[in-house]
Design an enzyme around this catalytic site. Structure first.
Site, PDB file in Angstrom:
ATOM      1  N   ALA A  95       3.438  -7.924   8.411  1.00  0.00           N
ATOM      2  CA  ALA A  95       3.505  -6.858   8.153  1.00  0.00           C
ATOM      3  C   ALA A  95       4.478  -6.496   7.251  1.00  0.00           C
ATOM      4  O   ALA A  95       4.807  -6.046   6.308  1.00  0.00           O
ATOM      5  CB  ALA A  95       3.911  -5.269   9.521  1.00  0.00           C
ATOM      6  N   GLY A 104       3.205  -7.298   3.797  1.00  0.00           N
ATOM      7  CA  GLY A 104       2.624  -6.157   3.470  1.00  0.00           C
ATOM      8  C   GLY A 104       3.837  -4.984   3.230  1.00  0.00           C
ATOM      9  O   GLY A 104       3.255  -3.917   2.143  1.00  0.00           O
ATOM     10  N   ASP A 105       4.341  -4.463   4.065  1.00  0.00           N
ATOM     11  CA  ASP A 105       5.845  -3.881   3.468  1.00  0.00           C
ATOM     12  C   ASP A 105       6.223  -3.875   1.777  1.00  0.00           C
ATOM     13  O   ASP A 105       5.922  -2.714   1.499  1.00  0.00           O
ATOM     14  CB  ASP A 105       6.630  -3.712   4.106  1.00  0.00           C
ATOM     15  N   ALA A 106       6.476  -4.915   1.834  1.00  0.00           N
ATOM     16  CA  ALA A 106       6.673  -5.195  -0.088  1.00  0.00           C
ATOM     17  C   ALA A 106       5.725  -4.601  -0.650  1.00  0.00           C
ATOM     18  O   ALA A 106       5.808  -4.388  -1.968  1.00  0.00           O
ATOM     19  CB  ALA A 106       6.917  -7.074  -0.244  1.00  0.00           C
ATOM     20  N   GLU A 133       5.767  -1.145  -1.017  1.00  0.00           N
ATOM     21  CA  GLU A 133       6.693  -0.689  -1.713  1.00  0.00           C
ATOM     22  C   GLU A 133       6.292  -0.922  -3.378  1.00  0.00           C
ATOM     23  O   GLU A 133       6.732   0.221  -3.900  1.00  0.00           O
ATOM     24  CB  GLU A 133       7.905  -1.222  -1.177  1.00  0.00           C
TER      25      GLU A 133
END
Length: 146
Positions: free
Chosen positions: A26, A29-31, A34
């Site tokens: 996660a 994945g967040d980076a 974004e």
């Protein structure tokens, strides 16, 4: 390869993505998510930093990510759903005040799935699903309560 991936290098990970903690998936994945959002907004002609930030919220909020998952869910394989469930089920801290618990957990699962696609080199699948996410009507995101 074109777009936001130009110039990225790939060094081997110390373990396979399947063996990584779902919060690590996660986190990555967040980076990646974004980066896709920011690149998409630039292609839409939004170039002022304040406008970019305001526009990005429509995609990166827990509610928006939960809506994206609901849209993606029928298209996911059993393997992809298992990765999403691992991310969704992990205890990751406190829930942002503008999100329900279910939205937050769904968004963490989505970020884990995005991280999984990226780390396993499934850039085509990742790009396909992100492009699909950009087509979700904003009313489906803004008006969703769960």
């Amino acid at each position: 390869m074109s777009g936001p991936w130009v110039g990225m290098t790939r060094r081997p990970l110390p373990r396979s993505p399947e063996q990584l903690n779902p919060l690590v998936l996660a986190y990555v994945g967040d980076a990646v998510y974004e980066l896709y959002v920011r690149y998409h907004l630039l292609t839409e002609g939004i170039v002022k930093p304040q406008e970019l930030q305001q526009a990005a919220v429509r995609y990166v909020s827990a509610g928006a990510q939960a809506a994206a998952f609901r849209d993606w869910e029928p298209m996911l394989t059993e393997e992809e759903l298992a990765v999403w469930r691992r991310g969704r089920n992990v205890k990751s801290g406190r829930v942002p005040r503008r999100a329900s618990v279910s939205q937050y957990r769904a968004s963490t699962g989505l970020e884990a799935l995005v991280g999984y696609w990226y780390l396993t080199g499934q850039i085509g699948r990742l790009t396909e699903m992100m492009e699909r996410m950009f087509q979700i009507p904003r009313s489906d995101v803004d008006g969703s309560s769960d």
